[in-house]
Design an enzyme around this catalytic site. Structure first.
Site, PDB file in Angstrom:
ATOM      1  CD  GLU A  92      -2.875  -1.198   2.345  1.00 36.43           C
ATOM      2  OE1 GLU A  92      -4.082  -1.363   2.154  1.00 36.43           O
ATOM      3  OE2 GLU A  92      -2.382  -1.122   3.478  1.00 36.43           O
ATOM      4  CB  CYS A 112       7.343  -5.397   8.581  1.00 35.10           C
ATOM      5  SG  CYS A 112       8.559  -4.582   9.634  1.00 35.10           S
ATOM      6  CB  CYS A 116       6.218  -2.625  16.109  1.00 35.27           C
ATOM      7  SG  CYS A 116       7.895  -2.079  15.756  1.00 35.27           S
ATOM      8  CB  CYS A 119       2.949  -1.944  13.605  1.00 32.69           C
ATOM      9  SG  CYS A 119       3.055  -1.490  11.868  1.00 32.69           S
ATOM     10  CD  GLU A 160      13.443  -0.426   9.887  1.00 28.83           C
ATOM     11  OE1 GLU A 160      12.517   0.032  10.561  1.00 28.83           O
ATOM     12  OE2 GLU A 160      14.429   0.265   9.548  1.00 28.83           O
ATOM     13  CB  SER A 191      10.211   6.323   9.427  1.00 29.32           C
ATOM     14  OG  SER A 191       9.814   5.978  10.740  1.00 29.32           O
ATOM     15  CB  SER A 214       9.788   4.132  15.303  1.00 24.36           C
ATOM     16  OG  SER A 214       9.356   4.562  14.035  1.00 24.36           O
ATOM     17  CG  HIS A 216       7.061   4.039  19.236  1.00 26.96           C
ATOM     18  ND1 HIS A 216       6.554   5.196  18.692  1.00 26.96           N
ATOM     19  CD2 HIS A 216       7.241   3.201  18.175  1.00 26.96           C
ATOM     20  CE1 HIS A 216       6.424   5.059  17.393  1.00 26.96           C
ATOM     21  NE2 HIS A 216       6.841   3.870  17.050  1.00 26.96           N
ATOM     22  CB  CYS A 333       1.099   5.918  11.692  1.00 27.91           C
ATOM     23  SG  CYS A 333       1.812   7.399  11.070  1.00 27.91           S
TER      24      CYS A 333
HETATM   25  N1  SAH Z   1       9.541   0.472  10.044  1.00 25.12           N
HETATM   26  C1  SAH Z   1       9.617   1.884  10.058  1.00 25.12           C
HETATM   27  C2  SAH Z   1       8.593   2.597   9.200  1.00 25.12           C
HETATM   28  C3  SAH Z   1       7.154   2.100   9.216  1.00 25.12           C
HETATM   29  S1  SAH Z   1       6.063   2.544  10.508  1.00 25.12           S
HETATM   30  C4  SAH Z   1       9.583   2.400  11.469  1.00 25.12           C
HETATM   31  O1  SAH Z   1       9.389   1.625  12.376  1.00 25.12           O
HETATM   32  O2  SAH Z   1       9.813   3.592  11.679  1.00 25.12           O
HETATM   33  C5  SAH Z   1       5.774   4.254  10.486  1.00 25.12           C
HETATM   34  C6  SAH Z   1       5.495   4.817  11.873  1.00 25.12           C
HETATM   35  O3  SAH Z   1       4.184   4.469  12.348  1.00 25.12           O
HETATM   36  C7  SAH Z   1       6.470   4.291  12.907  1.00 25.12           C
HETATM   37  O4  SAH Z   1       6.855   5.310  13.772  1.00 25.12           O
HETATM   38  C8  SAH Z   1       5.597   3.272  13.607  1.00 25.12           C
HETATM   39  O5  SAH Z   1       6.109   2.933  14.863  1.00 25.12           O
HETATM   40  C9  SAH Z   1       4.283   3.984  13.658  1.00 25.12           C
HETATM   41  N2  SAH Z   1       3.153   3.118  13.958  1.00 25.12           N
HETATM   42  C10 SAH Z   1       3.041   1.793  13.756  1.00 25.12           C
HETATM   43  N3  SAH Z   1       1.848   1.344  14.162  1.00 25.12           N
HETATM   44  C11 SAH Z   1       1.184   2.414  14.633  1.00 25.12           C
HETATM   45  C12 SAH Z   1      -0.106   2.600  15.178  1.00 25.12           C
HETATM   46  N4  SAH Z   1      -0.938   1.583  15.309  1.00 25.12           N
HETATM   47  N5  SAH Z   1      -0.455   3.840  15.566  1.00 25.12           N
HETATM   48  C13 SAH Z   1       0.377   4.869  15.407  1.00 25.12           C
HETATM   49  N6  SAH Z   1       1.603   4.773  14.902  1.00 25.12           N
HETATM   50  C14 SAH Z   1       2.021   3.543  14.521  1.00 25.12           C
END
Ligand code: SAH
Length: 341
Positions: A92, A112, A116, A119, A160, A191, A214, A216, A333
């Site tokens: 997507e 991926c 996480c 996600c 990633e 990112s 990221s 968090h 996201c």
């Molecule tokens: N793998 C990379 C890029 C993809 S995710 C990374 O981890 O940065 C893009 C962003 O969205 C990341 O910061 C990720 O942690 C965040 N993200 C993932 N799931 C999410 C969710 N359910 N709500 C809000 N942000 C989320």
């Protein structure tokens, strides 16, 4: 015979390929332009190349790309595209319209493997990495379909980026090349969940992109509960790499912090984060969690989000709350690769 993936070739590689086919050097410029500026999908459309050359190309090379198979438009104008790759896999891409221009968030992998817990993209694990051409094509396809120019690119979709290192760096060079779409590297954000080796590596590429981490969580114990990758690299190691990145590139880094209700969103967490980032040239992007079915957590309350931001700002750390775009079509996201794939 396996066909050559023409769209993933740099200009120099393409030049070699063209010469090996017995064609004049200047044909490279024409061919490159057809692929990366005019963005045509077939050799037959490359009308200033001889029919014989086009035939040869057709025999030996493929124009692997992306074909949009579904488009959803959010109430806020955000577009989500389901893209089919030449092997039938799907990813997507998301187009967001801002007053300063159009941003496209692209995927870098099919699935991926970072795991996480909040996600959606990681649920089925990693299928494969995208080629450079497939990353470029996500942007080309969005431009073809909407007729609008893309000015910003975010490597924040499925996957990633630093787990697909070579193809991603090649993508950044090609999308910013003046012989292609010439999107400024300053308008490109990568990112990562914090693959420290990759951060050092990308630092040495001399790119002028924005690096986003990221994070968090403000400590390793909590981070490990949210992100398995935290077992591989500590926050201290990540921040050390970020400091070097800032020193080396002169670019400010961004930290993404998804706020999960009752998990990482207390005033103490904000204080802890502020102490951690003290003195680092950075910016914090707060992302109220987008709930994903079957995944961790609920979104933090609005008052908590605002309070968290206030604490960071009072400690002189600039923090913005990310405008949630496209959540009504699962384009926000963490919501990609949910229902369609
Ligand atoms: N793998 C990379 C890029 C993809 S995710 C990374 O981890 O940065 C893009 C962003 O969205 C990341 O910061 C990720 O942690 C965040 N993200 C993932 N799931 C999410 C969710 N359910 N709500 C809000 N942000 C989320």
């Amino acid at each position: 015979m396996q066909k050559v993936d023409l769209k993933s070739m740099t200009f120099a590689e393409l030049q070699q390929f063209v010469e090996d086919l017995g064609e004049k050097k200047f044909r490279t410029t024409q061919l490159y332009q057809w692929m990366h500026q005019k963005m045509v999908k077939e050799f037959a459309s490359m009308t200033n190349l001889s029919a014989a050359f086009r035939d040869k190309l057709g025999e030996q090379a493929a124009l692997n790309g992306c074909t949009m198979v579904k488009r959803q438009i959010s109430a806020d104008g955000t577009n989500k595209f389901l893209m089919e790759l030449s092997d039938g896999n799907k990813v997507e891409s998301v187009l967001m319209k801002y007053h300063h221009g159009n941003s496209v968030c692209i995927s870098t992998q099919v699935g991926c493997r970072m795991g996480c817990r909040f996600c959606a993209s990681t649920v089925g694990g990693l299928n494969r990495c995208l080629t450079t051409g497939e990353m470029l094509e996500q942007i080309y396809e969005v431009q073809r379909i909407t007729g609008e120019r893309v000015s910003n690119v975010i490597l924040m979709g499925i996957g990633e980026p630093l787990d697909n290192y070579e193809n991603v760096v090649r993508f950044i060079r090609m999308i910013s090349d003046e012989r292609g779409l010439h999107i400024s590297q300053r308008n490109i954000t990568l990112s990562t969940c914090g693959l420290v080796d990759g951060i050092y590596r990308v630092m040495k590429e001399d790119l002028t992109i924005t690096l986003a981490i990221s994070l968090h969580a403000p400590n390793d114990v909590l981070r490990r509960e949210m992100m398995p990758v935290a077992n591989r690299y500590s926050i201290a190691e990540i921040l050390k790499a970020c400091r070097e990145y800032v020193d080396h590139t002169g670019r400010r880094v961004t930290f993404e912090y998804s706020l999960v209700d009752g998990t990482n969103d207390s005033a103490e967490h904000a204080e802890e984060l502020a102490a951690l980032l003290h003195g680092l040239n950075c910016h914090v992007n707060l992302i109220p969690l987008n709930p994903v079915e079957g995944r961790m957590g609920e979104r933090s309350k609005r008052t908590k989000v605002l309070e968290f931001q206030k604490i960071l700002e009072s400690r002189h750390i600039t923090a913005t709350i990310r405008r949630e775009m496209g959540s009504d079509i699962d384009a926000a996201c963490g919501q990609l690769r949910g229902k369609n794939i």
